[in-house]
Scaffold this active site. Structure first.
Site, PDB file in Angstrom:
ATOM      1  N   TYR A   1       0.822  -1.198   0.000  1.00  0.00           N
ATOM      2  CA  TYR A   1       0.000   0.000   0.000  1.00  0.00           C
ATOM      3  C   TYR A   1       0.866   1.263   0.000  1.00  0.00           C
ATOM      4  O   TYR A   1       1.681   1.476   0.911  1.00  0.00           O
ATOM      5  CB  TYR A   1      -0.935   0.036   1.220  1.00  0.00           C
ATOM      6  CG  TYR A   1      -1.829  -1.171   1.377  1.00  0.00           C
ATOM      7  CD1 TYR A   1      -2.171  -1.970   0.291  1.00  0.00           C
ATOM      8  CD2 TYR A   1      -2.348  -1.519   2.615  1.00  0.00           C
ATOM      9  CE1 TYR A   1      -2.996  -3.073   0.440  1.00  0.00           C
ATOM     10  CE2 TYR A   1      -3.175  -2.617   2.779  1.00  0.00           C
ATOM     11  CZ  TYR A   1      -3.488  -3.401   1.678  1.00  0.00           C
ATOM     12  OH  TYR A   1      -4.302  -4.494   1.839  1.00  0.00           O
TER      13      TYR A   1
ATOM     14  N   GLY B   1     -14.341  -6.649   3.125  1.00  0.00           N
ATOM     15  CA  GLY B   1     -15.374  -6.475   2.107  1.00  0.00           C
ATOM     16  C   GLY B   1     -16.790  -6.657   2.591  1.00  0.00           C
ATOM     17  O   GLY B   1     -17.689  -6.953   1.799  1.00  0.00           O
TER      18      GLY B   1
ATOM     19  N   ALA C   1     -19.380  -4.769   0.676  1.00  0.00           N
ATOM     20  CA  ALA C   1     -19.403  -4.980  -0.775  1.00  0.00           C
ATOM     21  C   ALA C   1     -19.167  -3.671  -1.528  1.00  0.00           C
ATOM     22  O   ALA C   1     -19.956  -3.260  -2.375  1.00  0.00           O
ATOM     23  CB  ALA C   1     -20.718  -5.621  -1.213  1.00  0.00           C
TER      24      ALA C   1
ATOM     25  N   GLY D   1     -19.489  -0.725  -0.551  1.00  0.00           N
ATOM     26  CA  GLY D   1     -20.512   0.273  -0.271  1.00  0.00           C
ATOM     27  C   GLY D   1     -21.878  -0.051  -0.833  1.00  0.00           C
ATOM     28  O   GLY D   1     -22.857   0.656  -0.548  1.00  0.00           O
TER      29      GLY D   1
ATOM     30  N   LEU E   1     -23.876  -2.251   0.018  1.00  0.00           N
ATOM     31  CA  LEU E   1     -24.812  -2.627   1.079  1.00  0.00           C
ATOM     32  C   LEU E   1     -24.993  -1.525   2.114  1.00  0.00           C
ATOM     33  O   LEU E   1     -25.654  -1.742   3.129  1.00  0.00           O
ATOM     34  CB  LEU E   1     -24.331  -3.912   1.759  1.00  0.00           C
ATOM     35  CG  LEU E   1     -24.228  -5.142   0.850  1.00  0.00           C
ATOM     36  CD1 LEU E   1     -23.668  -6.328   1.613  1.00  0.00           C
ATOM     37  CD2 LEU E   1     -25.585  -5.487   0.257  1.00  0.00           C
TER      38      LEU E   1
END
Length: 300
Positions: free
Chosen positions: A51, A199, A202, A204, A206
């Protein structure tokens, strides 16, 4: 805040963890956000050397240099940046893992990593060599536990079946991605391996973002599932995000949900999620009834 041991180890983590991937590496507020999360009871903080070319790990150092013993630092290895910085290559060799661990320790400015994870994995890897590297680092005191981060069932099975001290598997799990329930969760639970689920929202879908195709689910299917989450949330007096994450936390075998947090509002929501009680069986069945069954198409 609720806490659980990670698998059968002495490593105890908060049920909601902080995923640092989405943090801005140059924003002055990012270390403060991490520090606030720790002060509020979150103990599990996950990053990776991949990252932001390692700058994400440096953020963790800035946030936790004065409270190192109160946090569980998890990072990952296996993706090697090319010399020009334009992309990376998969490298699970023993030599690279040992080299990368030293670099992560320097960026984190710590003597040890609580959880060191292989950041992926394929069936072509020399998994014995990977385990040799992890075991050597553990014997040297540079890591305390090790695991893998993978969505590939056969890779997970291979590491679980090998004689090792595998502590955890990080995998993707949500109401819209229940494939691990079909393939590996029971195996991990039976073998005392902890599960870190990412996750849960999902991306966003959900928790209020517009519906769209997702992992083989059509836009219409995603919208139907999101509507079911919203309905259950309204019936229980909770937010859709609380329902979606609680669904994951209530899944047998799951130790913690690792959430991507980059704002104060998202942190506040994550802290509320950590205090939500389990879903009643009827609510869980209502959610499951809205989701078309999906399986792993390729058991790689």
């Amino acid at each position: 805040m609720e806490y659980l041991p990670l698998g059968t180890t002495d490593l105890v983590v908060s049920r909601v963890g902080f995923g640092g991937m989405s943090l801005d590496p140059v924003a002055a507020a990012s270390p403060r956000l991490l520090a606030r999360a720790q002060a509020a009871g979150i103990t599990l903080f996950d990053t990776a050397d991949l990252y932001d070319h390692g700058r994400n790990e440096a953020l963790f150092c800035a946030a936790f240099r004065n409270c190192r013993a109160q946090v569980v630092l998890a990072t990952k290895v296996g993706n090697q940046w090319r010399p020009d910085g334009q992309g990376w290559d998969w490298n699970p060799s023993k030599a690279y893992i040992l080299q990368a661990a030293e670099a992560s320790l320097r960026r984190l400015q710590t003597d040890y990593i609580d959880l060191y994870q292989l950041h992926g994995g394929t069936l072509d890897d020399d998994h014995d060599e990977v385990l040799e590297a992890f075991e050597l680092l553990r014997e040297q005191g540079k890591i305390r536990h090790y695991g893998i981060s993978s969505i590939r069932p056969n890779v997970i099975r291979r590491y679980v079946s090998s004689p090792s001290r595998l502590t955890s598997v990080m995998l993707q799990l949500s109401l819209l991605d229940q494939r691990p329930r079909e393939a590996v969760l029971e195996l991990l639970q039976d073998n005392g391996v902890g599960v870190l689920a990412r996750g849960a929202l999902a991306q966003g879908r959900l928790s209020g973002k517009p519906a769209g195709d997702y992992l083989g689910h059509s836009t219409a299917e995603v919208a139907r599932v999101a509507a079911a989450v919203t309905t259950v949330a309204a019936e229980l007096g909770r937010t859709p995000a609380e329902v979606a994450v609680r669904f994951v936390l209530d899944t047998p075998g799951v130790t913690a949900a690792v959430l991507g947090i980059r704002t104060e509002a998202q942190l506040s929501e994550a802290l509320r999620l950590a205090e939500c009680p389990p879903l009643m069986a009827e609510a869980r069945e209502q959610l499951l009834a809205a989701v078309p069954a999906t399986l792993y198409e390729q058991h790689r």
